[in-house]
Design a protein around this motif. Structure first.
Motif, short mmCIF file in Angstrom:
data_model
loop_
_atom_site.label_atom_id
_atom_site.label_comp_id
_atom_site.label_asym_id
_atom_site.label_seq_id
_atom_site.Cartn_x
_atom_site.Cartn_y
_atom_site.Cartn_z
N VAL A 1 0.87 -1.19 0.00
CA VAL A 1 0.00 0.00 0.00
C VAL A 1 0.90 1.23 0.00
CG1 VAL A 1 -1.86 1.24 1.18
CG2 VAL A 1 -1.74 -1.27 1.28
N LYS A 2 0.98 1.92 -1.11
CA LYS A 2 1.94 2.99 -1.29
C LYS A 2 1.87 4.10 -0.22
CE LYS A 2 4.22 1.36 -4.73
NZ LYS A 2 5.63 0.95 -4.50
N PRO A 3 0.67 4.60 0.14
CA PRO A 3 0.64 5.66 1.17
C PRO A 3 1.27 5.24 2.50
CG PRO A 3 -1.46 5.56 0.02
CD PRO A 3 -0.67 4.38 -0.43
N ILE A 4 1.07 3.96 2.87
CA ILE A 4 1.69 3.46 4.10
C ILE A 4 3.20 3.41 3.94
CG2 ILE A 4 1.93 1.43 5.58
CD1 ILE A 4 -0.99 0.82 5.11
N SER A 5 3.68 2.94 2.80
CA SER A 5 5.11 2.87 2.54
C SER A 5 5.74 4.26 2.53
CB SER A 5 5.36 2.17 1.21
OG SER A 5 6.74 2.13 0.91
N TRP A 6 5.06 5.21 1.89
CA TRP A 6 5.57 6.58 1.85
C TRP A 6 5.64 7.19 3.25
CZ3 TRP A 6 1.76 8.00 -2.66
CH2 TRP A 6 2.25 7.43 -3.84
N LEU A 7 4.61 6.95 4.05
CA LEU A 7 4.57 7.48 5.41
C LEU A 7 5.71 6.92 6.25
CD1 LEU A 7 3.00 9.17 7.52
CD2 LEU A 7 1.69 7.10 8.04
N ALA A 8 5.92 5.61 6.15
CA ALA A 8 6.98 4.97 6.92
C ALA A 8 8.35 5.46 6.47
CB ALA A 8 6.88 3.45 6.78
N ASN A 9 8.55 5.58 5.16
CA ASN A 9 9.83 6.07 4.64
C ASN A 9 10.08 7.51 5.07
OD1 ASN A 9 11.39 4.14 2.92
ND2 ASN A 9 9.43 3.94 1.88
N GLY A 10 9.02 8.32 5.09
CA GLY A 10 9.16 9.70 5.55
C GLY A 10 9.54 9.78 7.01
N PHE A 11 8.92 8.93 7.82
CA PHE A 11 9.25 8.87 9.25
C PHE A 11 10.72 8.52 9.45
CE2 PHE A 11 9.91 5.89 12.78
CZ PHE A 11 9.69 6.73 13.86
N VAL A 12 11.19 7.48 8.76
CA VAL A 12 12.58 7.05 8.89
C VAL A 12 13.53 8.15 8.44
CG1 VAL A 12 14.32 5.41 8.05
CG2 VAL A 12 12.03 4.61 8.68
N TYR A 13 13.18 8.80 7.33
CA TYR A 13 14.05 9.86 6.79
C TYR A 13 14.19 11.01 7.79
CZ TYR A 13 15.76 13.63 3.83
OH TYR A 13 16.49 14.67 3.32
N VAL A 14 13.07 11.43 8.39
CA VAL A 14 13.10 12.56 9.33
C VAL A 14 13.86 12.20 10.60
CG1 VAL A 14 11.68 14.04 10.82
CG2 VAL A 14 11.00 13.64 8.45
#
Length: 219
Positions: free
Chosen positions: A46-59
């Motif tokens: 599920v792309k929105p979940i993946s994007w959210l998780a990647n954003g969290f890790v990046y920050v």
């Protein structure tokens, strides 16, 4: 330098070490499963979940832990509208910052562990008729944790040392009491004792993880 003086300055530092150990245990017990959950989210279809998780890790990995501590301890109450509901106990706020920061790092460790598992393992599980969940829990995860264990060990030892950052947000811990004694008595002895306590804690962790690595290596 009398024995009684050494004892008098060591007792408060040992009390501060209890805060250090408490924070360490809380962060390890919460951030490791949270980090694994983030890993699953990163790999989600599920792309929105993946994007959210990647954003969290990046920050969380892209900003200093000290900045995150200051934000959670002093910045949250200053947020418009909701700030008054986010006034947390200083230790709780600092603990939250540590947990989120280390969850991001553990998620990357687990992601690397998953990537290290040969793709043939997935295919073999499929041939054996195992479901996706059975393949994950019985075949993939044991191998992933074995690969990730040395990195988890290093990150855990780093966490012990990072707890000294609590001093920057005025949470009384080991370094706080050591620095107080230095300012009061104009001697570096408290810093040496604090260093010895940190070394003992990291030694204990090192021996524990070495034993775990030996166990998993020969199983």
């Amino acid at each position: 330098m009398s024995i009684s003086y050494l004892w008098d300055i060591t007792i408060p530092m040992l009390q501060g070490a209890r805060t250090t150990i408490l924070l360490f245990l809380l962060v390890i017990l919460i951030s490791i499963p949270l980090g694994f959950l983030v890993t699953l989210m990163v790999n989600s279809r599920v792309k929105p979940i993946s994007w959210l998780a990647n954003g969290f890790v990046y920050v969380m990995r892209g900003t200093p832990l000290l900045l995150q501590l200051v934000f959670f301890c002093f910045g949250l109450p200053m947020l418009p509208v909701i700030g008054e509901y986010l006034v947390l106990d200083r230790f709780v706020a600092a603990g939250l910052a540590f947990i989120l920061n280390y969850a991001a790092y553990f998620s990357e460790i687990f992601r690397g562990g998953l990537l290290a598992v040969d793709k043939g393992q997935y295919e073999a599980a499929k041939v054996l008729g195992l479901s996706r969940w059975q393949a994950l829990t019985r075949i993939i995860l044991p191998q992933m944790f074995r690969v990730a264990l040395p990195a988890v060990s290093n990150e855990s030892i780093t966490l012990v040392k990072d707890t000294a950052l609590l001093y920057a947000v005025s949470v009384p811990e080991l370094l706080y009491f050591a620095h107080t004694a230095v300012n009061r008595d104009f001697t570096i002895i408290p810093l040496i004792i604090a260093g010895a306590i940190y070394l003992l804690m990291t030694l204990g962790l090192t021996l524990l993880f070495k034993a775990l690595e030996r166990k998993f290596k020969f199983e």
